[in-house]
Write an enzyme that holds these catalytic residues in place. Structure first.
Site, short mmCIF file in Angstrom:
data_model
loop_
_atom_site.label_atom_id
_atom_site.label_comp_id
_atom_site.label_asym_id
_atom_site.label_seq_id
_atom_site.Cartn_x
_atom_site.Cartn_y
_atom_site.Cartn_z
N LEU A 71 -26.38 -21.47 -7.17
CA LEU A 71 -25.77 -20.47 -6.95
C LEU A 71 -26.32 -19.45 -5.97
O LEU A 71 -27.39 -18.73 -6.45
CB LEU A 71 -25.14 -19.99 -8.21
CG LEU A 71 -23.91 -18.84 -7.96
CD1 LEU A 71 -22.99 -18.94 -9.26
CD2 LEU A 71 -24.41 -17.33 -7.56
N HIS B 220 -35.89 -13.88 -13.45
CA HIS B 220 -35.78 -12.99 -12.27
C HIS B 220 -35.10 -11.79 -12.41
O HIS B 220 -33.67 -11.91 -12.96
CB HIS B 220 -35.64 -13.83 -10.98
CG HIS B 220 -36.05 -13.09 -9.64
ND1 HIS B 220 -35.35 -12.28 -9.21
CD2 HIS B 220 -37.47 -12.91 -9.18
CE1 HIS B 220 -35.95 -11.69 -8.00
NE2 HIS B 220 -37.19 -12.23 -7.85
#
Length: 338
Positions: free
Chosen positions: A127, A231
């Site tokens: 994505l 992240h």
């Protein structure tokens, strides 16, 4: 401005390549390599062309398209049965407890074990939303439309679904986890290993990686601190996955240590709550906000719209959504509330 998600085509290669160059590394499913992306699109074309209902090793690629201009501004992928072509490796974080009678002391050590436990799962991944479009709920449209696709093609997906989140990447584009674990054995930088994996697969991990568990206490502080940590740009994605019923179960990515989220496919909120209804009118602009989808395989498309579920079991949607999806009264659509 209206966007729709649709099946990717061969002529989407160049915009996908341009987006891949913006990912910043550590994004295995969207490598900045035309040949690799072309191979993905070719594989997706084969999957979309397969009209069967069997679970096979397939990959679907969807793209987010500006319905007014045709510009491609995002993408996502679905893998139906991972670990069939080459092993699907993860690290599993577990604890070994030992006791010494002489010292009357119990010691608990955390271990990272190389496993293929998640083989045979379906996976949602790849994505990416163009940085200029990260507003207006388009990330949610990309993410949740995947689950509508699964619900609409349920037999093509496994009973367990996973999602790998990118781990911590430092300001140099390196991975503290890679440097502290695998990098010690491979003599390759994270960027080189990640790129090689994206293009060629991770069989080289099986060939060269030690099979013995790694004691977490023996890693440096930088590597230990990022195990299972997403992240910063993936924290919102992690929350969305948790809202859908995914859980972190101590599996991490072998390259960057990012968390792998796991759910039973039928328990994913957007899969479980998706339903199919016939359109009775297309002039409803006051209904609840929803993601609406139609089509099958290569004709799949989805967008935001307003819907009202009527007492007779039909659905009313707004005219703009009907135009974007190219549907009319009497057609059937799938939908899930936003």
């Amino acid at each position: 401005m209206t966007f729709r998600l649709r099946a990717a085509r061969a002529d989407d290669l160049e915009p996908l390549y341009e987006m891949a160059k913006l990912t910043g590394g550590g994004f295995t499913n969207l490598p900045p390599d035309r040949a690799a992306l072309g191979a993905k699109l070719g594989r997706a074309s084969d999957a979309f062309a397969n009209e069967g209902e069997e679970l096979a090793d397939e990959q679907f690629v969807l793209v987010l398209e500006n319905a007014e201009t045709g510009a491609i501004r995002g993408t996502c992928q679905l893998m139906t049965n991972v670990g069939q072509h080459w092993p699907f490796y993860s690290y599993r974080l577990n604890t070994l407890t030992q006791y010494s009678n002489e010292l009357d002391r119990t010691v608990r050590a955390e271990l990272l074990s190389l496993v293929t436990d998640l083989e045979g799962s379906s996976e949602v991944g790849g994505l990416f939303l163009h940085p200029n479009e990260r507003a207006g709920g388009l990330g949610l449209l990309l993410a949740r439309s995947r689950y509508l696709f699964i619900a609409m093609h349920r037999a093509r997906f496994a009973d367990r679904t996973i999602a790998e989140l990118r781990g911590i990447i430092d300001e140099r584009g390196g991975s503290p986890f890679w440097d502290g674990v695998a990098g010690r054995f491979f003599g390759m930088s994270f960027q080189d290993a990640d790129y090689f994996n994206a293009i060629n697969g991770n069989q080289f991990i099986a060939d060269l990686m030690p099979k013995h568990p790694v004691y977490v206490a023996m890693l440096d502080d930088d590597a230990r601190s990022v195990i299972g940590v997403p992240h910063p740009t993936g924290r919102a994605a992690m929350r969305m996955l948790e809202n859908e019923g995914f859980h972190y179960e101590n599996y991490v990515d072998i390259f960057d240590g990012g968390p792998t989220m796991i759910a039973r496919t039928d328990d994913i909120v957007s899969v479980k709550s998706a339903d199919q209804r016939k359109i009775s009118s297309v002039d409803n602009a006051e209904g609840e906000r929803a993601i609406i989808a139609t089509g099958r395989l290569s004709t799949f498309r989805a967008c935001y719209g307003a819907r009202t579920v009527n007492e007779d079991g039909t659905i009313s949607i707004d005219s703009q959504a009907a135009d974007v999806l190219d549907v009319k009264v009497g057609d059937s659509v799938w939908s899930v509330t936003r």
